[in-house]
Motif scaffolding. Structure first.
Motif, PDB file in Angstrom:
ATOM      1  N   GLN A 214      10.263  -2.662 -10.640  1.00 15.53           N
ATOM      2  CA  GLN A 214       9.549  -2.547 -11.916  1.00 15.53           C
ATOM      3  C   GLN A 214       8.746  -3.803 -12.266  1.00 15.53           C
ATOM      4  OE1 GLN A 214      12.316  -2.622 -15.375  1.00 15.53           O
ATOM      5  NE2 GLN A 214      13.921  -3.156 -13.892  1.00 15.53           N
ATOM      6  N   TYR A 215       9.087  -4.931 -11.642  1.00 13.94           N
ATOM      7  CA  TYR A 215       8.399  -6.179 -11.958  1.00 13.94           C
ATOM      8  C   TYR A 215       7.268  -6.492 -10.976  1.00 13.94           C
ATOM      9  CZ  TYR A 215      12.662  -6.734 -14.671  1.00 13.94           C
ATOM     10  OH  TYR A 215      13.704  -6.532 -15.543  1.00 13.94           O
ATOM     11  N   ILE A 216       7.079  -5.667  -9.970  1.00 16.72           N
ATOM     12  CA  ILE A 216       6.069  -5.933  -8.950  1.00 16.72           C
ATOM     13  C   ILE A 216       4.765  -5.248  -9.346  1.00 16.72           C
ATOM     14  CG2 ILE A 216       5.459  -5.562  -6.522  1.00 16.72           C
ATOM     15  CD1 ILE A 216       8.480  -5.864  -5.929  1.00 16.72           C
ATOM     16  N   ASP A 217       3.765  -6.057  -9.653  1.00 13.11           N
ATOM     17  CA  ASP A 217       2.492  -5.487 -10.119  1.00 13.11           C
ATOM     18  C   ASP A 217       1.491  -5.288  -8.992  1.00 13.11           C
ATOM     19  OD1 ASP A 217       1.996  -8.213  -9.782  1.00 13.11           O
ATOM     20  OD2 ASP A 217       1.974  -8.612 -11.935  1.00 13.11           O
ATOM     21  N   HIS A 218       1.820  -5.735  -7.772  1.00 20.24           N
ATOM     22  CA  HIS A 218       0.935  -5.541  -6.618  1.00 20.24           C
ATOM     23  C   HIS A 218       1.742  -4.986  -5.444  1.00 20.24           C
ATOM     24  CE1 HIS A 218      -2.281  -7.690  -8.680  1.00 20.24           C
ATOM     25  NE2 HIS A 218      -1.457  -8.701  -8.882  1.00 20.24           N
ATOM     26  N   PRO A 219       2.052  -3.664  -5.463  1.00 13.46           N
ATOM     27  CA  PRO A 219       2.765  -3.064  -4.327  1.00 13.46           C
ATOM     28  C   PRO A 219       1.834  -2.944  -3.119  1.00 13.46           C
ATOM     29  CG  PRO A 219       2.214  -1.385  -5.948  1.00 13.46           C
ATOM     30  CD  PRO A 219       1.797  -2.691  -6.550  1.00 13.46           C
ATOM     31  N   ILE A 220       2.298  -3.381  -1.959  1.00 15.43           N
ATOM     32  CA  ILE A 220       1.448  -3.475  -0.776  1.00 15.43           C
ATOM     33  C   ILE A 220       2.025  -2.640   0.362  1.00 15.43           C
ATOM     34  CG2 ILE A 220       0.508  -5.031   0.979  1.00 15.43           C
ATOM     35  CD1 ILE A 220       0.644  -7.268  -1.064  1.00 15.43           C
ATOM     36  N   LEU A 221       1.164  -1.918   1.040  1.00 10.35           N
ATOM     37  CA  LEU A 221       1.506  -1.211   2.263  1.00 10.35           C
ATOM     38  C   LEU A 221       0.900  -1.961   3.452  1.00 10.35           C
ATOM     39  CD1 LEU A 221       2.380   1.269   4.016  1.00 10.35           C
ATOM     40  CD2 LEU A 221       0.109   2.230   3.501  1.00 10.35           C
ATOM     41  N   ILE A 222       1.724  -2.291   4.423  1.00 13.32           N
ATOM     42  CA  ILE A 222       1.211  -2.799   5.696  1.00 13.32           C
ATOM     43  C   ILE A 222       0.924  -1.564   6.545  1.00 13.32           C
ATOM     44  CG2 ILE A 222       1.678  -4.172   7.751  1.00 13.32           C
ATOM     45  CD1 ILE A 222       3.637  -5.828   6.087  1.00 13.32           C
ATOM     46  N   PRO A 223      -0.353  -1.201   6.737  1.00 14.38           N
ATOM     47  CA  PRO A 223      -0.680   0.077   7.369  1.00 14.38           C
ATOM     48  C   PRO A 223      -0.369   0.093   8.856  1.00 14.38           C
ATOM     49  CG  PRO A 223      -2.666  -1.189   6.995  1.00 14.38           C
ATOM     50  CD  PRO A 223      -1.548  -1.968   6.353  1.00 14.38           C
TER      51      PRO A 223
END
Length: 256
Positions: A214-223
Motif C-alpha cells: 500500500q505504500y509503494i507508489d511506483h510498482p514495477i514489472l521487470i518484463p
C-alpha cells in the motif's frame, strides 16, 4: 594450538543467539577476511601456514594444519583462514539513511530469508554504489556465516539495518518515491526513475507483503522476453535487485 573450547566457540557463532550475545561473527577465506581487517576488531584468526599474517597481532593468531582448519571451519571447503570479528556498527542511524534517500537510492528488503540471496544482494549493492540496506526483522541475519561468505567482503562497505518497514514507510508516505517489483506493475522500460528513493524487494516466495504494498507508489514489472512467450514464473530476488540497481545507475550514473 587448536583447543576443543576454541572449536566450540566458533561453531556456536553459527547460531544467531550466540552472535547476539557476544556481538561477534565468523568470516572465512582470504578475500572476505582481508576486506574486514581494519573495519572492526579482530579477536581470533585461525589459519594455515600458507596465509600471510604480517601486521596481525600475534596473540590473536592460531596456526593450524589443513585438517585442523576443517575441524573448526563452518565451510565444506575451508580456505586458508577463519576469523572472528566484532559486529560492525553503522556510524549513522536508519532515520539519517531515510532522510537522505531523496538523493540516494536505498534498498528495503521485505523478508528476504535465504542467506545466499541476502549476501548476494549486499554484494550487488556494493557494486552499484548503494551504501545502505534496511531489512525487515523477518529477513536473514546479516551476520549469518553464509550471508557473510556470500557478500565476498562487501559487508565491509555496505551498512545493513533492521527496522519495522511498515512503520518506516507509513511515517514517510508521500514524502519519498517508493519503488517495488510486482508482476502487475508498470514495465521497467517505460517507468521514469528518480535519482534517489526507496526500492523495496520482497520475499523469495510471496514477493512484497500486502502490508507494504500500500505504500509503494511506483510498482514495477521487470518484463520477460519476448512478450507473450511462456517463461519462468518469476526472477530470483537477487537477480531482480541487480536489474533494478542497474537501471537506476544507467540513468543517473554509478554515484549519487
Amino acid at each position: 594450538m587448536l583447543s576443543k573450547n576454541l572449536v566450540k566457540k566458533v561453531h556456536q557463532l553459527s547460531m544467531k543467539k550466540y552472535r547476539d550475545q557476544t556481538h561477534q561473527f565468523v568470516a572465512e577465506g582470504p578475500k572476505v577476511c582481508r576486506d574486514l581487517l581494519g573495519c572492526t576488531r579482530l579477536s581470533l584468526m585461525v589459519c594455515t601456514d600458507s596465509f600471510d599474517v604480517e601486521g596481525i597481532a600475534p596473540e590473536v593468531v592460531v596456526r593450524v594444519s589443513e585438517d585442523e582448519l576443517r575441524k573448526v571451519s563452518l565451510l565444506q571447503h575451508p580456505q586458508q583462514v577463519l576469523c572472528v570479528f566484532d559486529k560492525i556498527e553503522p556510524s549513522i542511524s536508519v532515520d539519517d539513511v531515510i532522510n537522505n534517500s531523496p538523493d540516494h537510492l536505498t534498498l528495503l528488503l521485505d523478508g528476504v530469508q535465504d542467506p545466499g540471496n541476502m549476501g548476494t544482494i549486499i554484494r550487488i549493492a556494493d557494486w552499484f554504489g548503494v551504501e545502505n540496506i534496511v531489512c525487515s526483522h523477518q529477513s536473514a541475519d546479516v551476520w549469518n556465516p553464509k550471508v557473510v561468505q556470500a557478500t565476498m567482503g562487501s559487508i565491509a562497505r555496505v551498512n545493513v539495518f533492521y527496522a519495522d518497514l511498515q512503520k518506516l514507510l507509513a511515517e514517510r508516505m508521500g514524502k519519498l518515491p517508493v519503488y517495488g517489483t510486482f508482476l502487475d506493475g508498470e514495465s521497467l522500460g517505460t517507468l521514469p526513475l528518480t535519482r534517489g528513493g526507496l526500492l523495496v524487494m520482497g520475499n523469495e516466495g510471496r514477493g512484497i507483503s500486502d502490508e507494504l504494498r500500500q505504500y509503494i507508489d511506483h510498482p514495477i514489472l521487470i518484463p520477460s522476453y519476448p512478450p507473450g512467450h511462456e517463461t519462468a514464473d518469476s526472477l530470483n530476488v537477487a537477480i531482480a535487485t541487480a536489474i533494478m540497481c542497474h537501471e537506476f545507475r544507467r540513468k543517473y550514473g554509478r554515484t549519487d
